[in-house]
Design a protein around this motif. Structure first.
Motif, PDB file in Angstrom:
ATOM      1  N   LEU A  17       0.809  -1.208   0.000  1.00 34.55           N
ATOM      2  CA  LEU A  17       0.000   0.000   0.000  1.00 34.55           C
ATOM      3  C   LEU A  17       0.849   1.268   0.000  1.00 34.55           C
ATOM      4  O   LEU A  17       0.321   2.366  -0.189  1.00 34.55           O
ATOM      5  N   ILE A  18       2.161   1.131   0.201  1.00 25.11           N
ATOM      6  CA  ILE A  18       3.063   2.286   0.137  1.00 25.11           C
ATOM      7  C   ILE A  18       3.504   2.457  -1.312  1.00 25.11           C
ATOM      8  O   ILE A  18       4.118   1.574  -1.896  1.00 25.11           O
ATOM      9  N   ASN A  19       3.178   3.616  -1.892  1.00 29.43           N
ATOM     10  CA  ASN A  19       3.509   3.850  -3.302  1.00 29.43           C
ATOM     11  C   ASN A  19       4.946   4.285  -3.510  1.00 29.43           C
ATOM     12  O   ASN A  19       5.566   3.935  -4.522  1.00 29.43           O
ATOM     13  N   GLU A  20       5.481   5.070  -2.582  1.00 30.81           N
ATOM     14  CA  GLU A  20       6.879   5.514  -2.670  1.00 30.81           C
ATOM     15  C   GLU A  20       7.515   5.430  -1.290  1.00 30.81           C
ATOM     16  O   GLU A  20       6.863   5.714  -0.279  1.00 30.81           O
ATOM     17  N   ILE A  21       8.795   5.080  -1.263  1.00 33.62           N
ATOM     18  CA  ILE A  21       9.589   5.168  -0.043  1.00 33.62           C
ATOM     19  C   ILE A  21      10.765   6.088  -0.327  1.00 33.62           C
ATOM     20  O   ILE A  21      11.519   5.866  -1.271  1.00 33.62           O
ATOM     21  N   ARG A  22      10.887   7.132   0.452  1.00 38.38           N
ATOM     22  CA  ARG A  22      11.962   8.105   0.270  1.00 38.38           C
ATOM     23  C   ARG A  22      12.949   7.970   1.428  1.00 38.38           C
ATOM     24  O   ARG A  22      12.557   7.869   2.588  1.00 38.38           O
ATOM     25  N   ASP A  23      14.203   7.957   1.106  1.00 36.57           N
ATOM     26  CA  ASP A  23      15.260   7.686   2.070  1.00 36.57           C
ATOM     27  C   ASP A  23      15.674   8.974   2.774  1.00 36.57           C
ATOM     28  O   ASP A  23      16.365   9.818   2.205  1.00 36.57           O
ATOM     29  N   GLY A  24      15.238   9.118   4.013  1.00 37.87           N
ATOM     30  CA  GLY A  24      15.611  10.289   4.799  1.00 37.87           C
ATOM     31  C   GLY A  24      14.854  11.534   4.365  1.00 37.87           C
ATOM     32  O   GLY A  24      13.983  11.513   3.499  1.00 37.87           O
ATOM     33  N   GLY A  25      15.206  12.658   5.016  1.00 40.51           N
ATOM     34  CA  GLY A  25      14.634  13.948   4.637  1.00 40.51           C
ATOM     35  C   GLY A  25      13.584  14.470   5.580  1.00 40.51           C
ATOM     36  O   GLY A  25      13.273  15.664   5.576  1.00 40.51           O
ATOM     37  N   ALA A  26      12.989  13.582   6.421  1.00 42.20           N
ATOM     38  CA  ALA A  26      11.928  14.022   7.323  1.00 42.20           C
ATOM     39  C   ALA A  26      12.452  14.398   8.703  1.00 42.20           C
ATOM     40  O   ALA A  26      11.677  14.803   9.563  1.00 42.20           O
ATOM     41  N   GLY A  27      13.746  14.270   8.923  1.00 39.95           N
ATOM     42  CA  GLY A  27      14.336  14.579  10.218  1.00 39.95           C
ATOM     43  C   GLY A  27      14.963  15.956  10.218  1.00 39.95           C
ATOM     44  O   GLY A  27      16.076  16.138   9.700  1.00 39.95           O
ATOM     45  N   PHE A  28      14.244  16.940  10.776  1.00 37.33           N
ATOM     46  CA  PHE A  28      14.813  18.284  10.877  1.00 37.33           C
ATOM     47  C   PHE A  28      14.713  18.789  12.315  1.00 37.33           C
ATOM     48  O   PHE A  28      14.446  19.949  12.571  1.00 37.33           O
ATOM     49  N   TYR A  29      14.919  17.865  13.257  1.00 36.45           N
ATOM     50  CA  TYR A  29      15.003  18.224  14.665  1.00 36.45           C
ATOM     51  C   TYR A  29      16.481  18.436  15.001  1.00 36.45           C
ATOM     52  O   TYR A  29      17.382  17.971  14.286  1.00 36.45           O
ATOM     53  N   TYR A  30      16.737  19.111  16.103  1.00 37.98           N
ATOM     54  CA  TYR A  30      18.078  19.660  16.325  1.00 37.98           C
ATOM     55  C   TYR A  30      19.163  18.595  16.427  1.00 37.98           C
ATOM     56  O   TYR A  30      20.293  18.807  15.954  1.00 37.98           O
TER      57      TYR A  30
END
Length: 444
Positions: free
Chosen positions: A132-145
């Motif tokens: 059911l997951i159409n795309e998996i993107r490697d990283g990029g969602a981590g913008f915490y300090y």
């Protein structure tokens, strides 16, 4: 158009083919096991006459619930950082406890059911089997300090650009995006590209509130595993055992069966049962103690098994006061359970609920009842003293699951009693899903 760092997921896992399947429909391959129950758990459930969930169908049902909520609210999509919302939307799991305080993963679900998962760096292989997951993107969602340092803002801006592109592709002019939780730089970056950020936690809690047949079967299985583990705790209970030693049994038995973690560590004995909410410590039990605990166990399939019991420790007879406390707690839970049926309003439950004796009001539990699923969930049914007008102006619906609670302990009292049952709302009333017995020594 896909992102340059996307993995386009296959709709059908090519490794499945004619491969043997487990009772829940997942692949039976010792070398590539999806997170889930062990052979021990499957054997115990079969012996108990339980039906395992169809995991593939459960995943589709959950995604459809999200899409339904999005369309009702006219949102272009929902963006989730909360690990439990990610789990609900995708059934993808990766370091749940760690990512609860290090938000490195995210999922976007569009109003037409297009799903994009951002996983922790170099972890895309963990979810490629999920169709059911159409795309998996490697990283990029981590913008915490911790991971972004003083580059939080540019990293968040880059991520917001990806969301902007997805929304334009999937929803055109609709700029309304539900977001459950987000770091401040991410929120500012979303607003800077013209995205209207809406309440994603409300949407996800309402999506999760109604359980399909497979979620209910998964919950039954998780509860059975918890009850087996609690039975092992009961066998180990004896004067001299430390609270932490007894509590560790629940963890070990849960993990051995494919369960996942424990939300709290609330098990106390003797005078540490009053006031409530103290955590398991090194205290050793003595004869005549009460031992009280709240399981808060996230078991197989990530389903929470949340019930409470209070036991008498030793071979003697409980005191009249111990039995009185237990009797009041039992009456409180059973009376409140009896009110449950589809169509009853949350406000009515607060107004008509069992009235605590005055001596126990000050140390009442935080809620009379609460929703349950992957964890403690919406709704919170509050005591009259804690009622918030307009906060939960809804009604019970078939398929909701609730925990009904009581803590009975007077201010300055030596001990207290904690009891809790987990129930399913049906068309005609409710079903008590909890089979764990109460301590007969404390039952009047």
């Amino acid at each position: 158009m896909m992102s340059s760092f996307s993995i386009v997921n296959h709709k059908i896992d090519p490794t499945r083919g004619a491969t043997a399947l487990k009772a829940d429909g997942t692949i039976d391959n010792n070398d590539r096991v999806e997170i889930g129950p062990t052979d021990v758990a499957f054997a115990e459930w079969e012996q108990l006459g339980l039906t395992a969930p169809n995991v593939e169908r459960m995943r589709k049902t959950r995604l459809n619930r999200i899409v339904q909520q999005l369309r009702q609210r006219d949102y272009a999509g929902v963006l989730c950082f909360d690990p439990l919302n990610i789990r609900y939307a995708t059934d993808s799991s990766n370091m749940h406890i760690w990512t609860m305080h290090n938000p490195s993963r995210a999922v976007f679900v569009s109003a037409d059911g297009y799903v994009v998962l951002w996983d922790f760096h170099r972890c895309s292989h963990l979810s490629t089997y999920l169709p059911l997951i159409n795309e998996i993107r490697d990283g990029g969602a981590g913008f915490y300090y911790f991971v972004a340092g003083d580059a939080e803002e540019p990293i968040a801006k880059q991520f917001a650009g990806q969301i902007d592109e997805l929304m334009r592709r999937c929803a055109g002019k609709n700029r309304r995006l539900a977001v459950d939780k987000i770091e401040i730089p991410g929120l500012r970056a979303m607003e800077a590209v013209g995205i209207e950020v809406c309440n994603g936690m409300q949407l996800m809690e309402h999506a999760r509130a109604i359980k399909g047949v497979d979620e209910i079967n998964a919950m039954r299985c998780s509860l059975a595993t918890c009850e087996i583990a609690v039975g092992k705790m009961r066998e180990r209970l004896r004067p001299g055992i430390a609270e932490t030693e007894l509590w560790s049994v629940l963890h070990a038995e849960n993990i051995a069966r494919g369960g996942e973690w424990i939300e709290t560590r609330i098990l106390t004995s003797g005078p540490r049962t009053n006031p409530w909410m103290q955590e398991a410590g090194p205290r050793r039990t003595i004869p005549g103690d009460l031992v009280a605990f709240d399981t808060d166990m996230v078991g197989p399939y990530g389903m929470c098994a949340d019930f409470s019991r209070t036991w008498y420790c030793g071979d003697g007879r409980p005191t009249d006061e111990q039995r009185r406390l237990h009797a009041i707690a039992y009456e409180h839970v059973m009376t409140n359970m009896a009110m449950l049926k589809a169509g009853v309003s949350f406000n009515e439950l607060t107004e008509r609920g069992h009235k605590l004796p005055a001596e126990f009001v000050d140390q009442r539990y935080g809620v009379m009842m609460h929703g349950i699923g992957l964890c403690d969930e919406y709704p919170a049914i509050l005591y009259p003293q804690d009622f918030i007008p307009g906060a939960f102006d809804y009604v019970l619906e078939p398929g909701m699951t609730l925990c009904v609670e009581a803590y009975i302990g007077a201010v300055g009292g030596r001990e207290g009693v904690k009891l809790e049952e987990q129930v399913l709302i049906t068309d005609s009333g409710f079903e008590n899903l909890t089979k764990c017995p109460f301590d007969p020594a404390l039952m009047i």
